[in-house]
Design a protein around this motif. Structure first.
Motif, PDB file in Angstrom:
ATOM      1  N   ILE A  72       2.598  -8.999 -10.293  1.00 43.17           N
ATOM      2  CA  ILE A  72       2.673  -8.200 -11.890  1.00 43.17           C
ATOM      3  C   ILE A  72       3.088  -8.942 -13.023  1.00 43.17           C
ATOM      4  N   ASN A  73       4.054  -9.627 -12.724  1.00 41.66           N
ATOM      5  CA  ASN A  73       4.206  -9.822 -14.152  1.00 41.66           C
ATOM      6  C   ASN A  73       3.361 -11.502 -14.464  1.00 41.66           C
ATOM      7  N   LYS A  74       2.289 -12.186 -13.697  1.00 38.57           N
ATOM      8  CA  LYS A  74       1.467 -13.024 -14.209  1.00 38.57           C
ATOM      9  C   LYS A  74       0.329 -12.168 -14.673  1.00 38.57           C
ATOM     10  N   ARG A  75       0.113 -10.806 -14.245  1.00 36.67           N
ATOM     11  CA  ARG A  75      -1.351 -10.513 -14.882  1.00 36.67           C
ATOM     12  C   ARG A  75      -0.737  -9.855 -15.948  1.00 36.67           C
ATOM     13  N   LEU A  76       0.514  -9.464 -15.898  1.00 33.99           N
ATOM     14  CA  LEU A  76       0.797  -8.743 -17.480  1.00 33.99           C
ATOM     15  C   LEU A  76       0.987 -10.256 -18.730  1.00 33.99           C
ATOM     16  N   ALA A  77       1.188 -11.173 -18.491  1.00 32.97           N
ATOM     17  CA  ALA A  77       0.794 -12.229 -19.272  1.00 32.97           C
ATOM     18  C   ALA A  77      -0.248 -12.592 -20.270  1.00 32.97           C
ATOM     19  N   THR A  78      -1.461 -12.181 -19.439  1.00 30.39           N
ATOM     20  CA  THR A  78      -2.333 -11.980 -20.260  1.00 30.39           C
ATOM     21  C   THR A  78      -2.439 -11.289 -21.773  1.00 30.39           C
ATOM     22  N   HIS A  79      -1.905 -10.698 -21.660  1.00 30.77           N
ATOM     23  CA  HIS A  79      -2.339 -10.051 -23.131  1.00 30.77           C
ATOM     24  C   HIS A  79      -0.591  -9.632 -23.937  1.00 30.77           C
ATOM     25  N   ASP A  80      -0.568  -8.745 -24.685  1.00 30.90           N
ATOM     26  CA  ASP A  80       0.464  -8.937 -25.877  1.00 30.90           C
ATOM     27  C   ASP A  80       1.407  -7.641 -25.277  1.00 30.90           C
ATOM     28  N   ARG A  81       2.045  -7.041 -25.457  1.00 32.64           N
ATOM     29  CA  ARG A  81       2.874  -5.364 -25.211  1.00 32.64           C
ATOM     30  C   ARG A  81       2.019  -4.874 -26.242  1.00 32.64           C
ATOM     31  N   ALA A  82       0.973  -4.298 -26.959  1.00 34.38           N
ATOM     32  CA  ALA A  82       1.102  -3.943 -27.416  1.00 34.38           C
ATOM     33  C   ALA A  82      -0.601  -3.025 -26.979  1.00 34.38           C
ATOM     34  N   HIS A  83      -1.113  -3.941 -26.342  1.00 30.08           N
ATOM     35  CA  HIS A  83      -2.266  -3.246 -25.256  1.00 30.08           C
ATOM     36  C   HIS A  83      -2.065  -2.963 -24.355  1.00 30.08           C
ATOM     37  N   HIS A  87       0.262  -1.236   0.100  1.00 32.79           N
ATOM     38  CA  HIS A  87      -0.106   0.029   0.002  1.00 32.79           C
ATOM     39  C   HIS A  87       0.538   1.235   0.084  1.00 32.79           C
ATOM     40  N   ASP A  88       2.204   1.512   0.948  1.00 32.51           N
ATOM     41  CA  ASP A  88       2.815   2.013   0.776  1.00 32.51           C
ATOM     42  C   ASP A  88       3.944   1.870  -0.479  1.00 32.51           C
ATOM     43  N   LYS A  89       4.923   3.053  -0.181  1.00 32.00           N
ATOM     44  CA  LYS A  89       6.530   3.207  -1.122  1.00 32.00           C
ATOM     45  C   LYS A  89       7.699   2.132  -0.164  1.00 32.00           C
ATOM     46  N   ALA A  90       7.052   2.444   0.773  1.00 29.81           N
ATOM     47  CA  ALA A  90       8.583   1.428   2.008  1.00 29.81           C
ATOM     48  C   ALA A  90       8.140  -0.829   1.811  1.00 29.81           C
ATOM     49  N   SER A  91       6.320  -0.424   2.014  1.00 25.84           N
ATOM     50  CA  SER A  91       6.344  -1.857   1.967  1.00 25.84           C
ATOM     51  C   SER A  91       6.266  -2.331   0.825  1.00 25.84           C
ATOM     52  N   ARG A  92       5.867  -1.510  -0.442  1.00 28.72           N
ATOM     53  CA  ARG A  92       6.743  -2.512  -1.914  1.00 28.72           C
ATOM     54  C   ARG A  92       8.121  -2.600  -2.124  1.00 28.72           C
ATOM     55  N   SER A  93       8.761  -1.785  -1.326  1.00 32.48           N
ATOM     56  CA  SER A  93       9.660  -1.668  -1.677  1.00 32.48           C
ATOM     57  C   SER A  93      10.964  -3.391  -0.789  1.00 32.48           C
ATOM     58  N   VAL A  94      10.191  -4.057   0.099  1.00 36.67           N
ATOM     59  CA  VAL A  94      10.123  -5.132   1.245  1.00 36.67           C
ATOM     60  C   VAL A  94      10.106  -6.131   0.318  1.00 36.67           C
ATOM     61  N   ASN A  95       8.665  -5.809  -0.462  1.00 37.44           N
ATOM     62  CA  ASN A  95       8.249  -7.006  -0.992  1.00 37.44           C
ATOM     63  C   ASN A  95       8.512  -6.981  -2.327  1.00 37.44           C
ATOM     64  N   ARG A  96       9.443  -6.500  -2.572  1.00 38.97           N
ATOM     65  CA  ARG A  96       9.279  -6.308  -4.304  1.00 38.97           C
ATOM     66  C   ARG A  96       9.510  -7.603  -5.115  1.00 38.97           C
ATOM     67  N   ASP A  97      10.168  -8.823  -4.236  1.00 38.04           N
ATOM     68  CA  ASP A  97      10.650  -9.828  -5.901  1.00 38.04           C
ATOM     69  C   ASP A  97       9.220 -10.270  -5.639  1.00 38.04           C
ATOM     70  N   ALA A  98       8.352 -10.289  -4.433  1.00 39.02           N
ATOM     71  CA  ALA A  98       6.644 -10.834  -4.346  1.00 39.02           C
ATOM     72  C   ALA A  98       6.005 -10.735  -5.217  1.00 39.02           C
ATOM     73  N   LEU A  99       5.811  -8.674  -4.809  1.00 37.94           N
ATOM     74  CA  LEU A  99       5.049  -7.847  -6.095  1.00 37.94           C
ATOM     75  C   LEU A  99       5.821  -7.998  -7.678  1.00 37.94           C
ATOM     76  N   ASN A 100       6.805  -7.517  -7.924  1.00 35.09           N
ATOM     77  CA  ASN A 100       6.912  -7.974  -9.884  1.00 35.09           C
ATOM     78  C   ASN A 100       6.418  -9.894  -9.848  1.00 35.09           C
ATOM     79  N   ALA A 101       6.817 -10.234  -9.053  1.00 37.30           N
ATOM     80  CA  ALA A 101       6.024 -11.616  -9.752  1.00 37.30           C
ATOM     81  C   ALA A 101       4.250 -11.984 -10.426  1.00 37.30           C
TER      82      ALA A 101
END
Length: 396
Positions: free
Chosen positions: A291-302, A275-289
């Motif tokens: 994000i990539n899972k959701r991005l995989a549903t569409h092509d880059r152009a979308h 929910h905030d910058k500090a929390s996202r920093s601590v949990n960066r790897d989990a968040l990025n995983a």
């Protein structure tokens, strides 16, 4: 043929280019592209060392030396030095990137030349500076990248330090030198006097570290490698859609909320992990995983379309063909055409800033070594008999 200014902006200035390789030629290219009469002084063909970028017919050399004229002078001969000084007498600017002691040995240092031309702006580019314990060391771009700190924050942490894929120290030093020359020329309008401008690859790199230096000098924090992700703004970095990679940049809480909504994850806005910058920093790897899972549903152009329309910065990661296929790059007209008498039609990237009244263009392709020697010496008042004698004596 006489000077063909690429712009009206600097056409009243003459620049003597004594440089080679990349940093110095980049500086002089900046001035030439804005209209200065840049005269490139090189050793005669039979005396030259390995001072060109891939040979004078190579693409690198052709890109770097456009909009200049070229003469050859043998600076190992007294008459060659005398001729150079006569040429400098007609100039506003001299740019050199010899090792610091060479100009003094040749008698073409600033203090010596300024006695006859007090309005001269003399610019020096070196590896480490004009004085100090490293002044005489040979300079090289990648060495400066390492010493200036750039390689310590570039690349993946597990892979060790990584160089940047362009000669960033050379390029920045050249551009800073050009900026310093322009500042000195502006100051000359008030004082009537020139001055010595000098910079180095090392200074350029330390300066370009920007906020990373402040993290150390102010906060006492040693910046580390963060790979393809921004070290402090999360999530910002390289992400993978269904058909490949792209960059996404999320700066600030409002843009974070937009990002979550577009990605179909509004619950992240209040999730204690993110929910905030500090929390996202601590949990960066989990968040990025996630994000990539959701991005995989569409092509880059979308995603590029959806994020940009929603006010979140996002763009493709292009190879060179992709760069010039971008509609915006085409709209900006960054590719310029010039016809070389030696190579035919060439397409070269032009200047990255626009002046509406005095625009820059590419008026002249890169010259062959010494192509304009007799033309320029004739402009200085040398008679045909003088030129014939000088050529026979190996002066040019």
């Amino acid at each position: 043929m006489p000077h063909m200014p690429a712009s009206a902006a600097l056409q009243r200035f003459r620049v003597i280019d004594l440089t080679q390789v990349r940093a110095g030629p980049t500086c002089c290219r900046q001035l030439a592209d804005w209209g200065a009469d840049v005269v490139q002084v090189q050793m005669p063909e039979h005396m030259r060392g390995d001072d060109t970028l891939g040979g004078q017919d190579g693409s690198d050399y052709q890109y770097t030396h456009r909009n200049k004229r070229s003469i050859t002078l043998n600076l190992k001969e007294a008459e060659g030095i005398a001729t150079l000084k006569r040429l400098i007498g007609s100039a506003d600017v001299v740019v050199e990137n010899f090792r610091p002691d060479v100009k003094f040995r040749l008698g073409i240092d600033y203090e010596t030349l300024a006695k006859d031309n007090p309005r001269l702006v003399f610019a020096s580019i070196s590896g480490y500076g004009q004085t100090g314990p490293y002044a005489q060391r040979p300079g090289f771009d990648q060495i400066a990248q390492g010493m200036g700190g750039l390689m310590s924050v570039t690349g993946q942490p597990e892979h060790g330090p990584t160089r940047v894929g362009i000669a960033i120290a050379d390029l920045c030093a050249g551009i800073f030198a050009a900026q310093g020359i322009l500042v000195a020329l502006l100051e000359r309008d008030a004082s009537g006097r020139g001055q010595w401008v000098h910079t180095s690859l090392l200074e350029a790199m330390v300066y370009m570290m920007d906020f990373q230096t402040a993290r150390w000098t102010i906060d006492g924090e040693i910046p580390k490698q963060a790979g393809n992700f921004h070290p402090t703004s999360i999530p910002t970095g390289v992400y993978k859609a269904r058909d490949g990679y792209m960059n996404i940049a999320v700066f600030g809480s409002k843009i974070w909320e937009r990002f979550c909504q577009i990605l179909g994850a509004p619950e992240w806005i209040t999730d204690q992990r993110y929910h905030d910058k500090a929390s996202r920093s601590v949990n960066r790897d989990a968040l990025n995983a996630e994000i990539n899972k959701r991005l995989a549903t569409h092509d880059r152009a979308h995603w590029v379309r959806e994020f940009n329309e929603g006010g979140v910065a996002c763009g493709l990661i292009n190879d060179m063909p992709g760069v010039f296929e971008e509609p915006q790059v085409q709209h900006l007209g960054m590719l310029k055409e010039v016809v070389s008498p030696h190579h035919g039609l060439q397409k070269l990237v032009g200047q990255p800033m626009q002046l509406t009244r005095t625009p820059s263009t590419i008026a002249r392709s890169t010259p062959r070594r010494g192509e304009h020697t007799e033309e320029i010496l004739a402009e200085l008042g040398y008679a045909p008999g003088d030129l014939a004698r000088m050529k026979a004596n190996g002066v040019y």
